[in-house]
Motif scaffolding. Structure first.
Motif, PDB file in Angstrom:
ATOM      1  N   THR A  87      74.686  12.593  17.880  1.00 16.16           N
ATOM      2  CA  THR A  87      75.049  14.286  18.000  1.00 16.16           C
ATOM      3  C   THR A  87      74.099  14.978  18.682  1.00 16.16           C
ATOM      4  N   VAL A  88      72.751  14.395  18.674  1.00 14.36           N
ATOM      5  CA  VAL A  88      71.812  15.415  19.356  1.00 14.36           C
ATOM      6  C   VAL A  88      72.211  14.997  21.067  1.00 14.36           C
ATOM      7  N   CYS A  89      72.370  13.637  21.359  1.00 20.47           N
ATOM      8  CA  CYS A  89      72.822  13.183  22.839  1.00 20.47           C
ATOM      9  C   CYS A  89      73.869  14.232  23.399  1.00 20.47           C
ATOM     10  N   LYS A  90      74.834  14.103  22.611  1.00 19.31           N
ATOM     11  CA  LYS A  90      76.141  15.044  22.952  1.00 19.31           C
ATOM     12  C   LYS A  90      75.820  16.275  23.372  1.00 19.31           C
ATOM     13  N   ALA A  91      74.886  17.059  22.268  1.00 19.23           N
ATOM     14  CA  ALA A  91      74.594  18.421  22.587  1.00 19.23           C
ATOM     15  C   ALA A  91      73.538  18.789  23.579  1.00 19.23           C
ATOM     16  N   ALA A  92      72.731  17.628  23.779  1.00 20.77           N
ATOM     17  CA  ALA A  92      71.799  17.736  24.914  1.00 20.77           C
ATOM     18  C   ALA A  92      72.428  17.586  26.389  1.00 20.77           C
ATOM     19  N   GLU A  93      73.365  16.815  26.375  1.00 23.04           N
ATOM     20  CA  GLU A  93      74.277  16.314  27.565  1.00 23.04           C
ATOM     21  C   GLU A  93      75.074  17.385  27.853  1.00 23.04           C
ATOM     22  N   GLN A  94      75.559  18.413  26.838  1.00 24.77           N
ATOM     23  CA  GLN A  94      76.401  19.477  27.182  1.00 24.77           C
ATOM     24  C   GLN A  94      75.441  20.656  27.629  1.00 24.77           C
ATOM     25  N   GLY A  95      74.060  20.451  27.630  1.00 23.07           N
ATOM     26  CA  GLY A  95      73.263  21.701  28.054  1.00 23.07           C
ATOM     27  C   GLY A  95      72.755  22.402  27.052  1.00 23.07           C
ATOM     28  N   ASN A  96      72.803  21.976  25.723  1.00 23.58           N
ATOM     29  CA  ASN A  96      72.030  22.694  24.643  1.00 23.58           C
ATOM     30  C   ASN A  96      70.613  22.622  24.761  1.00 23.58           C
ATOM     31  N   VAL A  97      69.815  23.674  24.883  1.00 22.06           N
ATOM     32  CA  VAL A  97      68.433  23.989  25.294  1.00 22.06           C
ATOM     33  C   VAL A  97      67.616  23.214  23.822  1.00 22.06           C
ATOM     34  N   LEU A  98      68.305  23.553  22.736  1.00 25.02           N
ATOM     35  CA  LEU A  98      67.559  23.007  21.606  1.00 25.02           C
ATOM     36  C   LEU A  98      67.495  21.433  21.507  1.00 25.02           C
ATOM     37  N   ALA A  99      68.512  20.840  21.676  1.00 20.57           N
ATOM     38  CA  ALA A  99      68.673  19.701  21.656  1.00 20.57           C
ATOM     39  C   ALA A  99      67.911  18.804  22.820  1.00 20.57           C
ATOM     40  N   GLN A 100      68.060  19.328  24.048  1.00 20.01           N
ATOM     41  CA  GLN A 100      66.995  18.845  24.888  1.00 20.01           C
ATOM     42  C   GLN A 100      65.637  19.066  24.526  1.00 20.01           C
ATOM     43  N   GLY A 101      65.322  19.769  24.022  1.00 19.84           N
ATOM     44  CA  GLY A 101      63.665  19.787  23.758  1.00 19.84           C
ATOM     45  C   GLY A 101      63.400  19.217  22.728  1.00 19.84           C
ATOM     46  N   LYS A 102      64.433  18.821  21.643  1.00 22.74           N
ATOM     47  CA  LYS A 102      64.255  17.966  20.673  1.00 22.74           C
ATOM     48  C   LYS A 102      64.021  16.680  21.164  1.00 22.74           C
ATOM     49  N   LEU A 103      64.914  16.299  22.120  1.00 18.99           N
ATOM     50  CA  LEU A 103      64.773  15.054  22.810  1.00 18.99           C
ATOM     51  C   LEU A 103      63.542  14.486  23.322  1.00 18.99           C
ATOM     52  N   GLY A 104      63.150  15.672  24.107  1.00 20.15           N
ATOM     53  CA  GLY A 104      61.771  15.476  24.694  1.00 20.15           C
ATOM     54  C   GLY A 104      60.793  15.286  23.764  1.00 20.15           C
ATOM     55  N   TYR A 105      60.751  15.887  22.575  1.00 18.45           N
ATOM     56  CA  TYR A 105      59.810  15.778  21.564  1.00 18.45           C
ATOM     57  C   TYR A 105      59.892  14.414  20.681  1.00 18.45           C
ATOM     58  N   PHE A 106      61.119  13.973  20.585  1.00 20.03           N
ATOM     59  CA  PHE A 106      61.483  12.686  20.061  1.00 20.03           C
ATOM     60  C   PHE A 106      60.955  11.516  20.922  1.00 20.03           C
ATOM     61  N   TYR A 107      60.816  11.715  22.110  1.00 17.67           N
ATOM     62  CA  TYR A 107      60.633  10.505  23.183  1.00 17.67           C
ATOM     63  C   TYR A 107      59.128  10.638  23.030  1.00 17.67           C
ATOM     64  N   GLN A 108      58.388  11.774  23.188  1.00 18.01           N
ATOM     65  CA  GLN A 108      57.212  11.836  23.362  1.00 18.01           C
ATOM     66  C   GLN A 108      56.395  11.321  22.165  1.00 18.01           C
ATOM     67  N   TYR A 109      56.777  11.553  21.109  1.00 20.19           N
ATOM     68  CA  TYR A 109      56.186  11.060  19.678  1.00 20.19           C
ATOM     69  C   TYR A 109      56.741  10.082  19.248  1.00 20.19           C
ATOM     70  N   GLY A 110      57.706   9.432  19.899  1.00 14.96           N
ATOM     71  CA  GLY A 110      58.344   8.190  19.071  1.00 14.96           C
ATOM     72  C   GLY A 110      59.195   8.295  17.858  1.00 14.96           C
ATOM     73  N   TRP A 111      59.726   9.440  17.760  1.00 19.24           N
ATOM     74  CA  TRP A 111      60.635   9.653  16.419  1.00 19.24           C
ATOM     75  C   TRP A 111      62.114   8.770  16.762  1.00 19.24           C
ATOM     76  N   GLY A 112      62.147   7.848  16.249  1.00 22.70           N
ATOM     77  CA  GLY A 112      63.526   7.059  16.072  1.00 22.70           C
ATOM     78  C   GLY A 112      63.548   6.372  17.387  1.00 22.70           C
ATOM     79  N   VAL A 113      62.769   6.383  18.447  1.00 23.65           N
ATOM     80  CA  VAL A 113      62.555   5.474  19.521  1.00 23.65           C
ATOM     81  C   VAL A 113      61.232   5.202  19.859  1.00 23.65           C
ATOM     82  N   GLU A 114      60.966   4.136  20.705  1.00 23.11           N
ATOM     83  CA  GLU A 114      59.648   3.910  21.183  1.00 23.11           C
ATOM     84  C   GLU A 114      59.212   5.016  22.193  1.00 23.11           C
ATOM     85  N   PRO A 115      57.933   5.329  21.982  1.00 22.83           N
ATOM     86  CA  PRO A 115      57.346   6.642  22.886  1.00 22.83           C
ATOM     87  C   PRO A 115      57.753   6.437  24.285  1.00 22.83           C
TER      88      PRO A 115
END
Length: 205
Positions: A36-64
């Motif tokens: 859901t987050v992926c789809k929104a981010a790929e469609q240009g949703n700025v909040l989803a893109q920012g969330k993905l940045g945060y998730f990847y930086q701090y390792g939320w649900g994925v390896e940092p």
């Protein structure tokens, strides 16, 4: 082998290569577990893109992964998201996931600071005070510290106390220095409590 047969084999190889490469994720595609987050981010949703940045930086649900974080922060930052601009600036400042570049850090801190993001105002002030990524300018440092301090940013208050005590970028004003030391002291910054008491003992009001 006939010319047409060779051409046919060559085209078949190209088709197979295309099939193989189509199974890989290229830059710009989202591979985060939450579709859901992926789809929104790929469609240009700025909040989803920012969330993905945060998730990847701090390792939320994925390896940092700071490089992946920088990619998504960049997308959101280009759409004007101040939090992502600030986060991207921090990555450039530290050289995490991107090549260290203080000038680029200053650029993104400025964009976020102009939108009122207090941490960016502080860090931009610090870059100006240190002359890192920008030409050293104590007055400019004080300007941004003041904006951050007005939003109760503790470290900006500490730096302002020092600038007012030294008269760097602002007129020397021990009363102002004492005021900002006091604000930081009230938040438990012990060293500023000592500075406050020293000025008080000297009769500074």
């Amino acid at each position: 082998m006939k010319k047409n047969a060779k051409k046919g084999l060559y085209m078949n190889k190209l088709a197979m290569l295309a099939l193989v490469f189509s199974s890989f994720s290229f830059a710009g595609e989202c591979v985060y577990p939450d579709e859901t987050v992926c789809k929104a981010a790929e469609q240009g949703n700025v909040l989803a893109q920012g969330k993905l940045g945060y998730f990847y930086q701090y390792g939320w649900g994925v390896e940092p992964d700071d490089a992946e974080a920088a990619k998504w922060y960049s997308k959101a930052a280009l759409q004007g998201d101040a939090i992502s601009q600030s986060a991207l600036a921090g990555l450039y400042q530290k050289g995490s996931g991107v090549k260290q570049d203080y000038t680029e850090a200053a650029k993104w801190y400025l964009k976020a600071a102009e939108q009122g993001e207090s941490s960016s105002q502080y860090y931009l002030g610090r870059l100006y005070e240190d002359g890192t990524g920008v030409k050293q300018n104590y007055a400019e440092a004080a300007k941004w510290y003041l904006k951050a301090a007005a939003q109760d940013h503790t470290t900006a208050q500490v730096r302002l106390g020092l600038l007012y005590e030294e008269g760097s970028g602002v007129g020397k004003d021990l009363s102002k220095a004492k005021e900002y030391y006091g604000k930081a002291c009230n938040k438990g910054i012990r060293i500023t409590c000592d500075a406050y008491e020293e000025l008080r003992d000297k009769g500074v009001r």
